[in-house]
Scaffold this active site. Structure first.
Site, PDB file in Angstrom:
ATOM      1  CD  GLN A  83      64.710  46.090  56.883  1.00 29.85           C
ATOM      2  OE1 GLN A  83      64.092  45.040  57.063  1.00 29.85           O
ATOM      3  NE2 GLN A  83      64.403  47.167  55.825  1.00 29.85           N
ATOM      4  CB  SER A  91      67.226  47.064  51.466  1.00 31.80           C
ATOM      5  OG  SER A  91      65.837  48.252  51.118  1.00 31.80           O
ATOM      6  N   GLY A  92      66.451  47.327  47.773  1.00 29.34           N
ATOM      7  CA  GLY A  92      66.541  48.195  46.655  1.00 29.34           C
ATOM      8  C   GLY A  92      66.282  49.468  47.482  1.00 29.34           C
ATOM      9  CB  SER A  93      63.373  51.301  48.631  1.00 30.50           C
ATOM     10  OG  SER A  93      64.012  50.854  50.503  1.00 30.50           O
ATOM     11  CG  ASP A 249      58.320  48.642  51.480  1.00 28.71           C
ATOM     12  OD1 ASP A 249      58.942  49.500  51.848  1.00 28.71           O
ATOM     13  OD2 ASP A 249      59.400  47.761  51.411  1.00 28.71           O
ATOM     14  CB  CYS A 253      59.520  46.774  47.761  1.00 23.56           C
ATOM     15  SG  CYS A 253      60.829  44.499  49.284  1.00 23.56           S
TER      16      CYS A 253
END
Length: 338
Positions: A83, A91-93, A249, A253
């Site tokens: 990032q 990161s879940g997404s 976001d 999230c």
């Protein structure tokens, strides 16, 4: 045309949040464990992240999902999230974007109605269950790293909002979870600019004194984000994670929802079997299910499953010309903020 570096990506969004999955051009990152690889990117050689995450090859919104060989033989592939501020453990997404890209492009064979893909991350193994129908991934559920609360109802004095209460939690990275009404805003698209700038400013203030040490893995130390939250009339949690240098976001999230479940359990508001809907600033949703209770170091921790859906929207080939004056890119505050 002559390029000294070439990278390929599958471009995916998860509930509106961009995750560009790097499928070619990176063989590996030095390190015996995923935590070592994360530490290498953040402390030894940051050039790849800067190349990908800065202008002119990128924009403030979105992340790059870096795939490397798994260090744990139980996993199919290793994942590190790049990032604009740094490389992150989880990161879940972005994990959902990764699984969708791997299955829909055939990099990992798809089995209907469900395919299991295990990701190796610096925060631990993440087991993904992909619901597959007619060659498409219709949804991804992630068994997230254990989440835990290290400080409940901590207080920081701020020049603009007075005393702000926050919960310091780990959900794959460290969060300060803040009830949004404390800064006089609601989590709506028209407030996104103020939410972004205030959230980053608040994160930086908290990080000055809060070291956020991880009890087991030092590479996970440090506060990553402030996530604002509020409760919707239907009981859903409205979320807004704020990311440096200054954006919000687009998704609900995953790691933040994971962290928030630990807070709910610690407060007696959730028990194993409960499902909480997280709703993003643009109205997209994840479902977070509390599965079980465990321990991480001296902390009691929750094990959760976060579910959402992704869509592939493009394929990209990125290159670096040896004469390019911006091999590490640049950023301007007009669009990046901060």
């Amino acid at each position: 045309m002559r390029w000294c570096r070439t990278l390929q990506t599958v471009d995916v969004h998860c509930a509106g949040e961009i995750g560009r999955v790097v499928t070619g051009g990176v063989l590996d990152i030095p390190g015996a464990t995923m935590a070592d690889k994360l530490d290498h990117l953040n402390t030894v050689d940051d050039s790849l992240r800067q190349l990908l995450c800065s202008e002119p090859r990128s924009a403030p919104a979105g992340s790059f999902c870096l795939l490397v060989p798994a260090c744990d033989p139980a996993a199919a592939v290793g994942l590190i999230v790049l990032q604009p501020d740094q490389a992150h453990a989880m990161s879940g997404s972005n994990a959902m974007c990764t699984v969708t890209a791997l299955l829909e492009t055939g990099a990992i064979p798809m089995t209907e109605p469900e395919t299991i893909v295990t990701l190796d991350t610096a925060a631990g193994l993440v087991r993904a269950r992909a619901s597959c129908i007619d060659g498409r991934v219709k949804g991804v559920s992630l068994d997230m790293p254990p989440s835990f609360v290290t400080k409940k109802d901590s207080v920081i004095a701020t020049p603009n909002w007075g005393k702000i209460r926050y919960d310091l939690c780990f959900g794959g990275v460290f969060y300060a979870l803040v009830d949004v009404d404390q800064i006089g805003l609601s989590i709506t698209p028209d407030h996104s600019r103020d939410l972004a700038t205030h959230g980053v400013a608040l994160r930086n203030m908290i990080a000055e004194t809060e070291k956020a040490p991880h009890p087991v893995t030092p590479a996970l130390n440090g506060l990553a984000y402030v996530m604002f939250r509020s409760i919707e009339p239907d009981g859903a949690v409205r979320t807004c994670t704020t990311l440096r240098p200054g954006r919000v976001d687009r998704s609900p999230c995953g790691t933040g929802s994971n962290a928030n479940m630990a807070v709910r359990y610690a407060a007696g508001l959730a028990m194993p079997g409960d499902i909480v809907v997280s709703r993003s600033i643009i109205g997209s949703e994840f479902a977070t299910e509390l599965l079980d209770i465990t321990n991480v170091g001296t902390y009691q921790a929750t094990q959760t499953r976060v579910s959402g859906r992704c869509w592939i929207y493009g394929f990209s080939q990125l290159g670096l010309d040896p004469s390019d004056p911006f091999p590490r890119g640049f950023r301007l505050s007009d669009t990046w903020g901060g």
